[in-house]
Every structure is written in C-alpha cells, then in structure tokens.
Write an enzyme that holds these catalytic residues in place. Sequence first.
Site, PDB file in Angstrom:
ATOM      1  N   GLU A 312       0.920  -1.071  -0.046  1.00 19.65           N
ATOM      2  CA  GLU A 312       0.012   0.046   0.052  1.00 19.65           C
ATOM      3  C   GLU A 312       0.844   1.242  -0.117  1.00 19.65           C
ATOM      4  OE1 GLU A 312      -2.287  -0.825   3.559  1.00 19.65           O
ATOM      5  OE2 GLU A 312      -3.912  -1.771   2.508  1.00 19.65           O
ATOM      6  N   CYS A 396     -10.412   0.468   7.564  1.00 18.12           N
ATOM      7  CA  CYS A 396      -9.978   1.984   7.838  1.00 18.12           C
ATOM      8  C   CYS A 396     -10.640   2.873   7.272  1.00 18.12           C
ATOM      9  CB  CYS A 396      -8.359   2.116   7.791  1.00 18.12           C
ATOM     10  SG  CYS A 396      -7.967   1.282   6.114  1.00 18.12           S
TER      11      CYS A 396
END
Lengths: 642, 642
Positions: A312, A396
């Site tokens: 990521e 998230c």
Amino acid sequence: MSSHPLPQYARSQQTAIVRPTTSSRALLAPLGMQAVRLTDHFWEPRRMSNHKMGLQAQLQQSEQTGRIDNFRRAAGLIQAPFQGIYFNDSDVYKWVEACAWVLATEDDSQLAAQVDEVIALIAAAQDEDGYLNTYFTFERKAERWTNLKDMHELYCAGHLIQAAIAYHRATGKTTLLDVAVRFADNIAQVFGPQGRPGACGHPEIEMALVELARETGNERYLQQAEFFVDQHGRKPPVISGSYYMQDHLPVREQTEVVGHAVRALYLYAGMTDILTETGEQALDSALETLWHNLVEEKTYITGGVGARWEGEAFGSNYELPNDRAYTETCAAIASVMWNWRLLLLKSEARFADTIEQALYNGVISGSSLDGTLFFYQNPLADRGQHRRQPWFPTACCPPNIARLLASLPGYFYSTSEEGLWVHFYANNTATATLASGHTVMLEQETSYPWDGEVMLRVQTETTEEFTLFVRIPGWAEGARAWVNQEEVADVQSGSYLALTRVWSQSDEIRLSFPMDVKLVESHPFVAGNHDCVAIMRGPLVYCVEQADHGNIDVWNLVLPVQPVWEIERRDDLLGGVVTLQAQAYERVLTDWGGQLYRTYRGQSTHYRSARLTAIPYYAWANRETGPMQVWLPVVDHALLVD
Amino acid sequence: MSSHPLPQYARSQQTAIVRPTTSSRALLAPLGMQAVRLTDHFWEPRRMSNHKMGLQAQLQQSEQTGRIDNFRRAAGLIQAPFQGIYFNDSDVYKWVEACAWVLATEDDSQLAAQVDEVIALIAAAQDEDGYLNTYFTFERKAERWTNLKDMHELYCAGHLIQAAIAYHRATGKTTLLDVAVRFADNIAQVFGPQGRPGACGHPEIEMALVELARETGNERYLQQAEFFVDQHGRKPPVISGSYYMQDHLPVREQTEVVGHAVRALYLYAGMTDILTETGEQALDSALETLWHNLVEEKTYITGGVGARWEGEAFGSNYELPNDRAYTETCAAIASVMWNWRLLLLKSEARFADTIEQALYNGVISGSSLDGTLFFYQNPLADRGQHRRQPWFPTACCPPNIARLLASLPGYFYSTSEEGLWVHFYANNTATATLASGHTVMLEQETSYPWDGEVMLRVQTETTEEFTLFVRIPGWAEGARAWVNQEEVADVQSGSYLALTRVWSQSDEIRLSFPMDVKLVESHPFVAGNHDCVAIMRGPLVYCVEQADHGNIDVWNLVLPVQPVWEIERRDDLLGGVVTLQAQAYERVLTDWGGQLYRTYRGQSTHYRSARLTAIPYYAWANRETGPMQVWLPVVDHALLVD
C-alpha cells in the site's frame, strides 16, 4: 508552548479541526466547524447522508463484526473471544470522532446516546494503569508493547486521543478525554528518554499527542510526540529499519516520500504539528522537501497518492499506473490532513490547492453517492471489476471518510492577525471573531464546483480595516474579482487575493473562475499517460464511463487535440452533475486479431467518429459495471473508417 | 500408458528433457541432450560458465545458508536448528538436477563427487516411511502434511523427483531415483481417493509424478498426478479456493491465466503431461484457452510473464507495466517448461516461438553475463536501482536458471514418425535415431542470433525417404531456404518447413532469416506502451541503457518513425553483441520545471538530435548503473531545438 492555563479560544475557534497554540508558528487559526453553516448542494448532502445513513450503517457493521463487543469483553460485560483484527479498536474511535463532529452542529439525541454508550464501553474497557486496547486483554495482556512494529497499539491509542479531543471540542464533555489522558500518561511513563525506546510501526499517535498537548496545555505530550518521531531511523533500528515504515533514515534526513502511504502521511502530519509548535528549522526543511516530492512526482491528478498495491505504498518518482493505482482512500484523506496542517502553519495557497484536488476527486470517489459503499482503492482506469463495498475486514477507510465529511465545515475558513481567510467555496454562512475581537459574518453564494461564479457578502460591526484573503485556485488561470462592482487588478491563480479595506455592511465580493474544459498532460516520465490527456473542469477531474457509451469500449475513446465541448447541467444524473460531451474518436481494433504485438507500420490506427461523454471522476461506479478511464489518448490526424 | 516393461529408448533419447511414453499422444520425441553437442558462441559459453562457475557458487551458497546442513541435521549427522525457509530443500534438488544434466555430457569427477555426496545426504535424511523434508523433522515431525497450502512439502517432493529422474537419465545411477520412488510411494499412500484429500499450494509435483511414471513404468504415479490436479476448484476448497493458487475453479473450467505465475505455469505443465499421456479432450480444450490467454494478453515482449509484484502474479489482460514488471525469472523458465511439453505434444511452431522468445530475452536476462549474479524480477524499464544479486533468501531463481542452462542441448531437436525436427539454431552437431532405426547426423553452422544465415549439413546411412522439419521462426517474415542451392518455395514464418527426400551424405540446407531491425508495437490496451515501439532484431529484444548515452537520460530517448539503423558487431562489448545505432531524438524537459501536470498545449514537446545505441535486453545491468528502457516513444514530426 507553555503549560500555563489554556488561552481562552474565541467561540468561533472552539470546534477547530487542528488547533495550534497561540504561541505556535502557525500563521492561521482555523474557524471551528460550529462557526460555519454549509447550505450548498455539493457538500452538505454528503455530510447529511454521512450523518443520517453512513454513521448508523458503520455502527451496525461495528456491532456485527464484534468491534463493539471487543470493548464489552474487555470491560468484563460479556465472555467471548476477541473478534477480528488487532487494530479494530481504531475503527470504533474514528466512528466516535465522526459522531463528535456531527454533534458539534446537529441536534441528534439518538446519535448522542449511541456515542455516549460506546464511550462508556471504552472507558469501562480501560485498565487501571490507563492502558487500553481490547486485543491485549486477558490472555494477551502479557504481550502488551512487545511488538510495536506490527501490532498498532500506539496507532489505536492515537485514534482514541483524536476522538476524545473531537468529542471534547464538540460537546464540552470530558468523559472520553479523561480516558485519553490516562492512556497518554501511561504511554508517556512507558516510552521516553527515561523509559524504554520504541515507536509505532504505523504513525498516528504523534499528531494525536501534539493535539492533546494543545487541548490540555500539558506540554509533556508534545515532548512525547517528538520522542516517537525521533525514534525513526535509529541505528540499530528501533522500529524496523524499513522504508515501509519510514524508518530507513532519521526523519530530518528523509528526502523521498516512501513506504506505506498512510503511515508516511500520518508521520509527516505529526512532524508538521511538532514543527508548528517548535519552529524547528530542520523539520521544516525536511517537510518541504518531502512535500515537493509528493506533489511533483508522486500524486495522481485526482489527489490520490500511494501508487503501489504491494505494501500500500508510494512508488518511485513518476510511478503512477492508472489501472493498478492503489490510491487508498485513507491516503488521500491523510494528504488532506497533512496539507491542512501545512496551510495553517504557512498560509500558502499551494496547500489549499492540494486539499481541494484531493477532496473533489480522490477522497469522495471513496464513497458511493449515497454514502453507504466504499472504495479502498481508487484506480484511474478499470475494466469494470472494481466496485465499492459496504465494509472491509480492514475497515480503515469508511470511518476515515466519515470523520472527514463530518468535520468538513471546519476546513473552510481561518483567521490571522490581518483578517479572515477563505479557503474553499460552497454556499455557506460563517461567523468569525477577528484578532481584534470583532465579529465578521460572511455569506457565500455559488454553484461551485459546477460554475465558477462566487458571491461573498460581508457583514461586520468593526470599523477597523482588515483583510479578506480570498483563495484563487491554482487551476483558475484568468480568474477575475470585483469588490462592489469594481474590478480588482492582478488576480493571480494559485494564491490568496488580499482585499484590505474597512469593510461595511453591504460590501460584496464577486469572484469569477473560468470554467472552460481543460485538457491536462502529465510529465513524460509517467509511463501510462504518454500522449494522453485528462479532462478537467474547475477542480473536478473527469472520466469516461461505459454506462454513457453503449457499445463503444471507453478504453478505445480517443480525443482530438481541440475538442469542442458541450457542457450540460444534469440534475437527474448521479446526484446532479455537469457532463461534458464532445465529438471524439473510437479506436477500431479489428485489425489486431488476437495479437499482442505486431510489426509497427507507422501510425496506422483507424478510428470511427464517436460521441464522448465525461462525468466527474468521483461519481464513477455508481451505475452498471463497465470500463472507465481518466487519461485518454489524443490524436492529431485521425484516419477515419466507415 | 501401461505398466509393462519399459520400452527401450534409443540411446539418442536417453537424456531427454521430458520423455512422453511411446503410447502417449505426443507427436514428437525429444532428442536427449547427450545426442547434441553445442559448439556455438552464444549458448555454449553460458552453459560452460553455469557449469564451471555457477554450480560451484550455488553449492557454496547452499552450504553457507545451511541448506545442505539441513540435510545433515535431518540425517542425524549434526545437531543444529533448521536454517532458512521451509522450502529450501527444493533449491538443493534443483542444484542436483542441474549437475545431473551437466554430468550427462561433461567429464567432471569433482562435480560428480560433490553431487554424490549431496545425494548421499538426501538419502540419509529420508525417513523410514519414505517421507523426506528436512524442515518437518524432529520437533516439527507432527506437523507433516498439516498445511499443504502454504508449506510446499509436495512442491519440494516434486523437485526431488525431477532431480532424481535427471540424475538417473544422465548417469544411469538409481541412488536418488530409489529415494524419490520411496517418497512418491509414501505420498501415494497418504493422498488419493482411498487416502486423504489434498494438493500442494504450489504445483510442481504433478509434472514430476507424470515423469516418474514414465521413468519407472508405474502408472500409479500418473494417477496420483491426476488426483492432485483434480483437487483444484473443489467446493468446499481443498487447497484454498484462491485465484492465487489456481483453486478458484476446477482446472478444466479455468479460462484465464491468474494468480501466482510460477504456480500457474507449473500446474499447466503438469496438466499438459497428463493430457499427453491420456489424451483427455477437456484438458486439451482448457489448456488451449489458457495458452492463448497467456500469449495474447499476458506475455511481455521479452517472453517474461507475471506482471504483478503483489502475489508474484499475473495481472489482468493487457496489464503489462514496464518499470514494475515482476516477470520473475522462474516464471519465464516455467513458460519454457510448459511450452516445451506442448511442443512435444502438438509439434506446432507457435510453442517453439514462445520458447525462443523467452530463452533469448526474459530467461537469460535473469543471469549476469558471467553467470554469478541473478535477477529475481526482470523489468522492462528501470531508473538504475535494479541490479542482480548473488543469492536470495528465497533462492528459487538461480538454480532454476542453472538446471535450464545445463539441459539446453536437450531442447534443440526432436524426432517423429516422419523424421527429424530442428527447433533452435546454434552451432552444434547432433546424432538422431529415426523411427526407422537409422541414424542421422546433422551439423548446424550459424552465427544466430547475430545473423540469420544457417547452414545445415546432413549425414545419414539411410536410403529411405524422411522429412527434415526446419523451424522458420515467427519473427522471420521473408525467410528463404535452399536445399543444395535450390530454393524452396513457400517458406512460411511461424511454421516448420517440411523437407522430404532421400537425404544423402553431401546434402546441405541453407536458411536465410532476414535480420532487419524491426519496430514492434503492442496492443493499444497495454497502457504503458501507448505510441511506443520496441526494437527487435531476429529473436532478440533490444533496450537502451544509460551506459551508452552519456548525459542523455535514456528515458528521454524518442525514435523517429523510420530510423536508419547502423548494425555493428561488437565482440568487445558485453560478451560479444550486435549493437544497433540510429539518429533519434532526446526529449527536452526543461520547460516542465517541477510540474507533474500542466495544461495541454497540443504536441508541444521539444527535442534535440541524439544518437541512440541499443543493446540486447538480456545484457542490461552488466555495466555501471543507470536508467534503461525497452519501449520507446515514436514521434512523427519532431520539433527540434538548438
């Protein structure tokens, strides 16, 4: 920064999103969200559906996935195994933060009761020594602080602290702030020059601690934040030594934005908070270098950041693939958070431009139009597989969007010694207390981002001269401005236009931002955009989506060098958008057969005429599935068939 | 396939790389590597440095990293903890396989002794019940077969079996084959319709078991391979259910090449081995679909495959980024292995083309010119960071290259009922026994791949008519052929030219493949190659590397539509290469400043004249560091400055 009694903030700064101390280096003080009432048709409906639908849906998800039960369990209220992933507490904290910002302006007793109940559970789950993490209870209690690199304990603590501050600012209640302070004191006892080394593998607590210092007046938390930031880059490594965790070098020696994107940007945000309070030159220098690297080599045109799926993470310079753009929603939000801190510190329009670019494109693309489905990744090209989801195992993004949307009014204005700053445009009324103590009311009337006309009406009781700093967006070349019909000279895009005078009741400022459709090209090193352009209008990046193109695969759409655009307001479409249409070309691929490679015969591609319809990028994937792309090839002389 | 006594293979087929049974559907029988003596300047030096330097360096690495000690430990010879990763046995097996193929033709008593010592350790490490894996010994014995998905036990077994077969074919010794058979029997007892379900998360054992059936005449191993293949795609899943492990669907229903690239290609290779023996139509149909997807949508021009870093996996169709190409060396080798099996089965030139494309480009790029450093990833563009390494924690690639290079002579020829097949070109002499029992000797004289002239000289004792099938590469449009000065009509590229006659002693075949420099374009959906071309000459893909371009960043090199090439043989450069030079352009970026995006002004890029030098892609990163790229933009009318 002192540990003296807290300065009395003006009521208009009570619900500020980030609030530097009055002794800090910040040039701007944000106008709290209670001081701004959005009445527009772009942001306010999003904020409302976030409030009415999103927050309830997320609470339900948190219940169904055991996130709330984990607190009940830790509090001894139920007997059950821990559910989910070790960082799941943070999603609950972000939900509380989002609710807090909603409750700052909205009267919603049901939501208030729900939040209070969750806060009570959080408080009940706290250990006697102040420690709080529902994963590390009972059978895992002995594992506390044993794997800071991976286990997100301090990250969760950071979100708790941020939620507590928001709740305190929004409601005045200290129920959660007390919990946060106790945990922060526990952390400060464990880690530090007198304690043990260590910092979180996922930054977050650093900015939370600086803000806690601001909220409580206790500068020990600022020092604790500095301690954590300074743990990066130690030899031998304290964190991991990895680029992934920005631990390859001491932060002041870091020059390239690398590693996990959200970690990086949360770290830089924390560093900026520290810089804002301390004014340390070395931090400033490092952050400027990192910021330039971010926006000049590593940011998508949508404001999305973090190109790589693996880790990521940020890619190399100019590594910005479109179909495999990772561009996590949280990373675009983190960019907003960092740039907001830089804007308050430096009052430079480049930071507001970056926030606007992200907000209108790569942030809100993360949510469906009704606020119930979410993207984790926000690619700029797709074959029709990528769709939003109601929730994720690592969840998230949904509550991160929720807290940002809930707090959005808090980003519109700031004050400084000289006067009032207007950062963003949408219908709203605002009430600001100037440094002089006088009150100014401002009313915005605009259809931004759909057209570029903005009317600002000033009402003030003061007869002293002050300045209105009005942001002229970076994209708005050729912008014009008038004060009471009189045109202002030398209006520069990408800057704040300073209008200084003794403002009186009936004063009007009119802004006109050219809303021509603009083609944008990217640096030639961005491999996937070679000879391609993106379509922009105002702050919005556009895309072409299959739903508007029948049998023509939008991956075959090609633009002429100078398209003639038809701009249409469509209230019925995608929650109300402006579409852009033009005559363009469809690439004809029939002569490719099944080949992947063939001998080059010069520019031999054939085209058919095709009608192209572009919609705002943020609105894609809200209709039937199908290919989408942002960057379109341009062709000079198209060889037409048929 | 029968379990009757093994057919007597002709001596020329003794050391075949893959050997379908005589009752199989294979149209071709490979000429064993002992029947072919390479004397060329391209492959033989690579094979020799692999033998002389590479194998010794890899043995040393295996000693230093504890890979050999793990066998000593399992054998009870030393007391020490297991070292490294649970799949490390496989690297030792691949090294043994490489040595076996070397010993098939080379007299090297030192190497022979080293291999025998390692084989003795392997045998000593085997359990009484036949089980063999040094990780799952002592304290981990109870964990055997408990996590097939992740722990590579059957994968390691597969490599043991392949090494054992190679060693048996090369030396006639059964020392390792006995070990392999005992383990295979153990596996067949544990897993199967009468045993437990299960298959390896990393295919490999499937092709090993089919080959073991062929080597031993025991068809139980073929059935065992079929059992493992049929475990894929079960509901509920036996393996993982994931695309990553090709477990999302039963293999006969799979239509797209997905997931971890090496796993996928090893699985397809195993499926092809089964198809070759059984002729099952459903397998054939699935494999054809998968093959077309691989070469028509998912293969780099270098023959490299597996675009994605995350999961070392295939991307979507046309997802072939250049700078972030993962293209693991092992995946290119796996493509060779799969295509070799398809070639033997079907005798179609498309498979040989694919092998050649990989061998000359994406496989040997995996090794430094001296054979001591290795790439795991083989990107097609780089900024100068990517360099070869002597070894890796996961060290699959070095011994995989080693076993392929060692066995290379075994890929040059096959026989069929009709005659002799010539697949690849390099100076060599070969001796083949035809179906008739007669012997044919063939001599190749050529400087391939540096020029396209090939002379084949036939010597045979037979007076019967037979056919020489001579491969005309797919890239060789306009190829010509002569038999004894008489030109052959209708020579088709991408096919085998069948030359049938009663061959006599002095017969000569001359082939002429046009070696013009060719520009190649890719399908417009390959985003990074839009308006770009790759430079090819013969089977070689070229690249531009910084070392040849002084101050000009090779990422700024742009080609005219019709470059005029200067072709130069450079024996002093990079082990001897042909370089390609042309007048081209350097993109001038000074007007970009620090911008990443700017308003499009039409094709406004400025250029300077620049001399471009291209070298074979495989040879890059053997000099000083610096940018490299394969795909270059083409410009029609360059706006020149200076």
